[in-house]
Design an enzyme around this catalytic site. Structure first.
Site, mmCIF file in Angstrom:
data_model
loop_
_atom_site.group_PDB
_atom_site.id
_atom_site.type_symbol
_atom_site.label_atom_id
_atom_site.label_comp_id
_atom_site.label_asym_id
_atom_site.label_seq_id
_atom_site.Cartn_x
_atom_site.Cartn_y
_atom_site.Cartn_z
ATOM 1 C CB CYS A 52 -0.923 0.003 1.226
ATOM 2 S SG CYS A 52 -0.018 0.092 2.777
ATOM 3 C CB CYS A 74 -2.743 -0.320 5.379
ATOM 4 S SG CYS A 74 -1.149 -0.750 6.116
ATOM 5 C CD GLN A 113 7.882 -14.012 -11.177
ATOM 6 O OE1 GLN A 113 7.250 -14.880 -10.588
ATOM 7 N NE2 GLN A 113 9.197 -14.094 -11.317
ATOM 8 C CB SER A 1094 5.128 -27.678 -12.939
ATOM 9 O OG SER A 1094 5.558 -27.365 -11.640
ATOM 10 C CD GLU A 1275 3.933 -28.052 -8.414
ATOM 11 O OE1 GLU A 1275 3.252 -28.159 -7.394
ATOM 12 O OE2 GLU A 1275 3.941 -28.890 -9.334
#
Length: 1359
Positions: A52, A74, A113, A1094, A1275
């Site tokens: 935040c 926050c 990502q 995966s 994984e």
């Protein structure tokens, strides 16, 4: 109270005027719900994650300039922002107007990502650049220290941001500046060996740096002139704000503040709100009146005098840091010794955002012994100036100031005005120490401040200050020790006497809050030992000490330096024959990276409110095993804004279902089986109203027996889930009889919390006809969510549509539990006929959804002197929790991975899932693989130790090597690429040379030790239940030539959409920019498998390829007839010729299955191989450790996108670092999860990433089974975190060997600082043994905590 004041501040250059501002409203809620600025994210609600982060700017009167600083939105009440300008990620830049270079570079460097943490990262870096346009690497490290990322492993974020450093300040070469005048990164070696002559087609460039946007200050928002004028007027009027439950007064004059304090002595003062805020926001503490003291000039005054610094109590910790930094630079060293200690303390205290908000006064008066500043300042003999309407007085800062936890000796009407911090005197020696679960951004277990005054020209002690935090409920001064040592010579006899005195003087209760009593006491003594050595060293330099300090002791005095992770990444370039327009195999940026960096990317809770939308809050069980006698919602229903209450009786369909013959309930009706099960829920007009009302629901219980929580207790009670598993190769019992040696041992592996940055939730929207309902949900398995909602509502799945745009991280945690939450929320929407939003708060998310299974592996192994393992019999026990969930599948994977890369001719594995009274553990990245692999690697490690052989040699001796090998369940595979990964990893890591260097280091350093470890990996990809190995897609081409791809996978940061677009681009021969993926939707692609195992890209990629190939076959005649036409013309011709431009694609994966009766089968589609080598250094006196370097070589076949695959490797590895070292779940003896947020549960931060992290994708590797010869990679890298664990164990063994102790010893995972310290047994640990039983379990059980009082750590398994 006077009439409400008008609150004026700016957001992204726009004026905000609030006439009735609510003191309870924080900036995060205002931005997201009122301003519609959803780029600022909710991650934890307590300032512990940085999601935040925003920039606040104010005009500083004393400096006569505008200052910019980051804050956690926050925690920031909007009423404290009067006169401030706020900039959010939306105000920095956008894809619609112009990206800011910060946004562009984090995106292009592949630093985003899942993207949920990205806006916070952007804001931290943006603020740094506003203050320092050419930062150095240390500036960047500090700026990002308060931001967590669960996906990337941080390295790509740093790589993007370090491009802002000037070449002379980048500091990127952390290996001493070698390399012939060039940085190691430019040389492309980074200290690792390469085969450059053979690697002409190997690239180390994941993104080009020469086309970045330049930093342009004219792009930045200016500070609003209106605020400048307003602030320069210096209005002395107080501000008054009135909420429904809380009032706030913000005086601007000290006299008014003192009047308020006299009239309302119990009203708390706030400035940064970092102490009071979390209590009010997260713990439900209510204060009818709060006083904001941030506008009082006297409280913010900074004065330098002849005796030192006087700093106002309302000055931020960042201000304190800046002031002492200036003094350290300008003044002579002996005067600033104390300031250096303060600086050292502040560098590890919280994150940058919290330091910008928190004040020195608030920190001290919180009276929390975990706060490091108190012990440091007390040791320096600081004094406090306190003031009231009755006058001013000076109070010494010592242990008497703190009367109890959270309480001080200040009178109720007194205000802390300022703190005097004196200069150090010539013969004063000062030091500060701390040890925490994580080196930065974590509360300390124990902290200490120490100062000794030596009589000039002698070694005689004139005075001694020792202060400890964390060894009692308040700050502790061992007075007897300090008094007895005065007049003594600072020699070894003094050390012996001091340790004896401290042992008696520092009384750490076995029931201390947080446990770890022995460890804390050992730290107290070890800290003094370090101080003793430090003083001896300094006195020797002055020529007044005859004490010989062995050279091998000196490294203990150097704290670990937190470095910015650097590294080398390499991958094989595509063939020169591949068309430049074909994106497959190239490092393409994440499809949504720009939108994630600008805050435009939408997650479920970013969607605008639906008209009439309600909010739901769950009521969970507070007992571990009990019968529900009564549920009384009457008080809750009377609360403001409450609309209804829902429980099992409101479920129109099935509340109860069977999951592999085990019952699962949405709402628990009769018997609760753990703390955290959902009993009912409250629905209200707002989140806050729903939360408060839920706390008023009264549930009456009748406790039941038995109640137990550990694997050991489950074994005693024979409490197991079915089925039990067994796989065997060879004749284990017979082989054990012929083995030269037998080893029987066990290893425990603790659980892990997913800590995805986005908590679980959804919006359920009834459509108003035919019982249709849309769900906008954060799930990895939309089809299962759809199915469960349909069952709960009693309607067909065709009327339930689940929409998934993206997830803010998943890691397996958003498969099962989110489906139940969705069904409950859908029931509420069905009952009310209105849209209902569910957003779990971080604490509830961690309580309800649980995480990775704890495992206990017991093994009996037969081996020979040369390290060959002839037989192994392993029993795996997992803690499944109270319901089955996916525990049986997870145990299957553990047992199927027990051989890893080793051909053990006689191997038996048995798997048992234990039923306990804890929340049900669930899927987590790796899905049992890491646990299964860790046990066998522990076997290899222990055999090597007992044979006196290097562990890597024992691994090599036992490794699969034939061209055609068979697993213990008879699946054929070729291990060639695994062996290649292993050999290349050891070579690139320069393993043998470094092993010798480590041995030299260890022989030359008594209190610091290093270790190195390497492991190979064979990881099965795909679902062992064959029906899940399927994928579907829908590809539509529109008349303008644009392409819309829909598939059954979900985007959660792994880049599945990006890879799908790359695949479609290759087949259709159109640019990626012409292809779009909107969302995952059950109405478009039905019955999809979960995005897990995966296998997502394998399944989805093949399906997309299939659909695109169908379309190309339809278009082929047109292309051949008119080859000169463009794509758009071919598509237009197809439309007019009535050729379908829509196609479904399907991939029917392999028929994987295991016949458990025979113990054999084709369990996996194929295997992903890899190898990893890590080096660590431990501090034997504290248990701290530093991850020095990691080298990974990964076989991903022919990578579809090397940037994304390397990102998955790094991110998975760093998640594994957390699993094996610092992430520790703690429960009370009543089964209550105590680690329910980032302040208690520590995931890896920037400081935990190895200083050097090198990742190489294996060249010339192909996988004929999967899309374009690639391999799944999500994984496997998690398990590589075990190399840190085994390297730590090697380092501990080196310490124990030096002390004449056995080098075989138990160590459970995670290898926390406590376990490391107590395993490095020495004279100090011997002094404190007996306070508690050490344990080998990962889950720590604490006595029930009803307040901030001490509680006992009861540990179950010896370590």
């Amino acid at each position: 109270m006077s009439s409400p004041s008008e609150l004026i501040f700016f957001v992204n250059g726009k004026k905000v005027v609030q006439k009735n501002a609510d003191p309870e409203e924080v900036l995060l809620g205002f931005l997201r719900r009122k301003a519609g600025l959803t780029g600022t994210k909710y991650g934890c609600g307590g300032g512990g994650c940085g999601a935040c982060t925003v920039m606040v700017s104010r005009y500083n009167h004393s400096q006569e300039k505008v200052v910019h600083f980051t804050v956690n939105a926050c925690l920031q009440p909007i009423v404290t922002l009067h006169g401030a300008a706020v900039v959010t990620v939306e105000g920095v830049g956008s894809t619609k107007t112009k990206l800011h270079p910060v946004q562009e570079r984090i995106a292009k460097a592949h630093g985003s990502q899942c993207g949920f943490c990205t806006p916070g990262m952007v804001m931290s870096m943006y603020t740094l650049l506003r203050n320092k346009p050419q930062p150095n690497m240390e500036d960047i490290r500090e700026a990002l220290g308060g931001n967590l990322c669960r996906c990337t492993g941080y390295r790509p974020i740093i790589d993007g941001f370090k491009t802002f450093c000037g070449s002379e300040t980048s500091g990127c070469c952390q290996n001493g500046g070698g390399g012939g005048g060039k940085c190691c990164m430019e040389n492309g070696t980074n200290g690792s060996k390469t085969n450059s002559s053979e690697e002409s087609d190997i690239s180390q460039e994941l993104f080009p740096v020469d086309d970045f946007l330049p930093l342009d200050p004219s792009q930045d928002l200016i500070f609003p002139p209106e605020l400048m004028i307003m602030e320069k007027k210096l209005s002395r009027d107080a501000l008054y704000f009135q909420g429904q439950r809380v009032n706030c007064v913000a005086p601007s004059e000290l006299s008014h503040l003192l009047e308020l304090k006299a009239e309302h002595p119990s009203a708390p003062l706030i400035v940064g709100n970092t102490s009071i805020g979390p209590k009010m926001l997260l713990k439900g503490v209510h204060h009818p009146l709060v006083v904001y003291a941030g506008r009082i000039p006297e409280l913010r005054a900074v004065t330098w005098g002849k005796n030192g610094l006087t700093i106002g109590a309302a000055c931020s910790l960042s201000t304190l840091k800046e002031e002492v930094e200036k003094a350290v630079v300008k003044m002579e060293e002996e005067r600033t010794r104390g300031y250096r200690v303060i600086l050292q303390t502040l560098q590890c205290l919280a994150g940058k955002q919290i330091r910008n908000m928190a004040t020195i006064g608030g920190n001290l008066l919180s009276a929390n012994p975990k706060y490091d500043l108190s012990s440091a300042l007390a040791a320096l003999d600081c004094s406090l100036h306190v003031i009231s309407a009755d006058g001013m007085r000076s109070v010494p800062l010592n242990e008497k100031l703190f009367t109890d936890f959270g309480k001080t000796a200040l009178r109720p009407n007194e205000v802390l005005l300022s703190i005097d911090i004196p200069f150090s005197k010539p013969w004063e020696f000062v030091a500060g120490y701390r040890q925490a679960q994580r080196r930065e951004f974590a509360f300390s277990f124990v902290n200490a401040g120490m100062k000794v005054a030596i009589r000039e020209g002698t070694n005689i002690v004139e005075s001694l200050n020792i202060y400890y935090g964390g060894v009692g409920s308040t700050l502790v001064k061992p007075r007897l020790t300090c008094q007895q040592l005065i007049g003594r010579s600072w020699v070894e006899d003094l050390l012996t006497e001091a340790c004896r005195l401290l042992k008696e003087d520092v009384d750490v209760s076995p029931s201390i809050h947080g446990g770890r009593a022995e460890y804390r006491k050992s730290l107290a003594i070890s800290f003094f030992f370090k101080f003793y050595m430090q003083v001896v060293l300094e006195m020797t330099e002055r020529g007044v000490s005859d004490t010989d300090l062995p050279l091998e002791y000196l490294s203990a005095l150097k704290p670990f330096k937190n470095e910015v992770p650097q590294g080398q990444q390499s991958y094989q370039l595509v063939s020169v024959a591949q068309p430049s327009s074909d994106p497959v195999g190239r490092p393409s940026m994440h499809q949504s990276a720009f939108q994630q960096a600008t805050g435009e990317a939408k997650y479920y809770d970013d969607l605008p409110p639906v008209e009439g939308e309600l909010f739901i809050f769950m009521v969970t069980s507070t007992r571990a095993h009990a019968k529900i006698i009564n549920i009384d919602p009457s008080e809750a229903l009377k609360m403001p804004g409450v609309v209804t209450f829902v429980s099992a009786g409101d479920v129109p369909g099935a509340n109860r279902r069977l999951w592999f013959n085990n019952p699962e309930e949405l709402f628990i009706e009769e018997e609760v089986l753990c703390v955290g099960q959902i009993i009912c829920a409250v629905v209200a007009e707002s989140r806050e109203q729903a939360r408060r009302a839920a706390q008023k629901v009264q549930v009456t219980y009748q406790d039941l027996q038995p109640v137990f929580f550990t694997i050991e207790d489950a074994i005693k009670h024979k409490s197991y889930f079915e089925p039990k598993r067994k796989v065997e190769r060879g004749d284990v019992d017979e082989a054990l009889k012929t083995a030269e040696h037998i080893l029987e041992d066990e290893i425990y592996m603790g659980g892990q919390e997913h800590f995805y940055m986005e908590t679980q939730g959804l919006i359920a929207v009834p459509k108003g006809e035919n019982e249709e309902m849309d769900l906008f949900v954060s799930t990895q398995h939309a089809a299962f969510t759809q199915e469960l909602v349909g069952m709960a509502l009693g309607i067909d799945s065709n009327k339930i549509t689940c929409h998934v745009k993206r997830l803010g991280g998943g890691f397996g945690g958003k498969v099962m539990k989110i489906a139940a939450l969705s069904a409950i929320t859908a029931v509420a929407a069905h009952k009310t006929g209105r849209a209902v939003r569910c957003c779990l708060e971080r604490g509830d998310d961690m309580l309800i959804t649980s995480g990775r299974h704890p495992f206990l592996g017991k093994y009996k192994v037969g081996y020979n002197n040369d390290g060959t393992i002839v037989a192994a019999d392993v029993i795996y026990y997992s803690n499944g929790g109270c319901t089955l969930d996916e525990s049986a599948f997870i145990m299957d994977k553990a047992v199927l991975h027990m051989d890893n890369g080793y051909k053990i001719p006689n191997l038996r594995g048995r798997g048992v899932v234990c039923k306990t009274y804890l929340p049900s553990y669930t899927a987590f990245r790796g899905f049992g693989g890491p646990q299964g692999l860790t046990v066998i690697e522990s076997v290899l490690h222990e055999v090597a130790v007992r044979c006196g052989l290097p562990p890597e040699k024992v691994r090599e001796i036992n490794m699969y090597r034939e061209e055609q090998c068979y697993t213990h369940y008879k699946q054929p595979f070729c291990p060639t690429d695994m062996v290649r990964c292993w050999d290349e990893c050891l070579e690139r890591a320069n393993y043998q040379d470094r092993l010798q260097a480590i041995q030299v280091f260890n022989s030359s350093n008594r209190w610091k030790k290093r270790g190195i470890a390497a492991v190979p990996q064979k990881f099965g990809v795909g679902f062992s239940k064959g029906f899940y190995n399927q994928g579907a897609a829908l590809v539509n081409i529109f008349k303008d030539g644009s392409v819309l791809v829909t598939h059954g996978g979900t985007e959660m940061g792994q880049g599945i959409n990006t890879k799908a677009i790359q695949i479609a681009s290759r087949v259709l021969k159109v640019p990626m920019s012409s292809i779009f993926i909107k969302e995952t939707c059950t109405g478009n692609v039905p019955n999809a498998a979960p995005s897990a195992a995966s296998f997502g890209t394998d399944a989805v990629g093949m399906a997309v390829k299939d659909a695109c190939e169908k379309l190309m076959r339809r278009l082929q005649p047109l292309m051949e007839k008119n080859p000169q036409n463009t794509w758009k013309q071919w598509v237009s011709d197809a439309f007019f010729q009535k050729i379908s431009l829509s196609a479904t694609g399907f991939f029917m994966g392999p028929p994987t299955d295991v016949d458990w009766e025979k113990g054999e089968g084709q369990a996996y589609y194929y295997f992903t191989f890899g190898a990893c080598c890590s080096e660590v250094e431990i501090d034997c006196l504290t248990g701290d450790h530093k991850n020095i370097r990691t080298d990974i070589v990964m076989d991903v076949g022919r990578s579809i996108n090397p940037a994304l695959d390397i990102g998955q490797v790094e991110g998975g590895f760093v998640q594994g670092v957390g699993l094996y070292t610092i992430e520790e779940l703690q429960f009370s003896p009543d089964g209550v999860l105590m680690t329910r947020g980032p302040s208690q549960y520590k995931v890896p931060a920037l400081c935990d990433v190895p200083a050097q992290l090198n990742v190489h994708l294996l060249a010339d590797a192909e996988n004929p089974y999967a899309i374009y010869l690639s391999k799944g990679i999500g994984e496997p890298p998690v398990f590589f975190g075990s190399t840190i664990f085994f390297a730590i164990k090697a380092a501990i063994a080196a310490a124990r060997k030096e002390r004449g102790l056995g080098d075989t010893f138990p160590l459970s995972s995670p290898a926390t600082a406590e376990k490391i310290r107590m395993a490095c047994q020495d004279q100090f640990t011997k002094m404190v043994r007996g306070l508690q039983a050490m344990s080998n379990t990962g889950s720590v059980f604490l006595n029930k905590v009803t307040s901030e009082k001490p509680c006992l750590a009861v540990k179950v398994h010896p370590c």
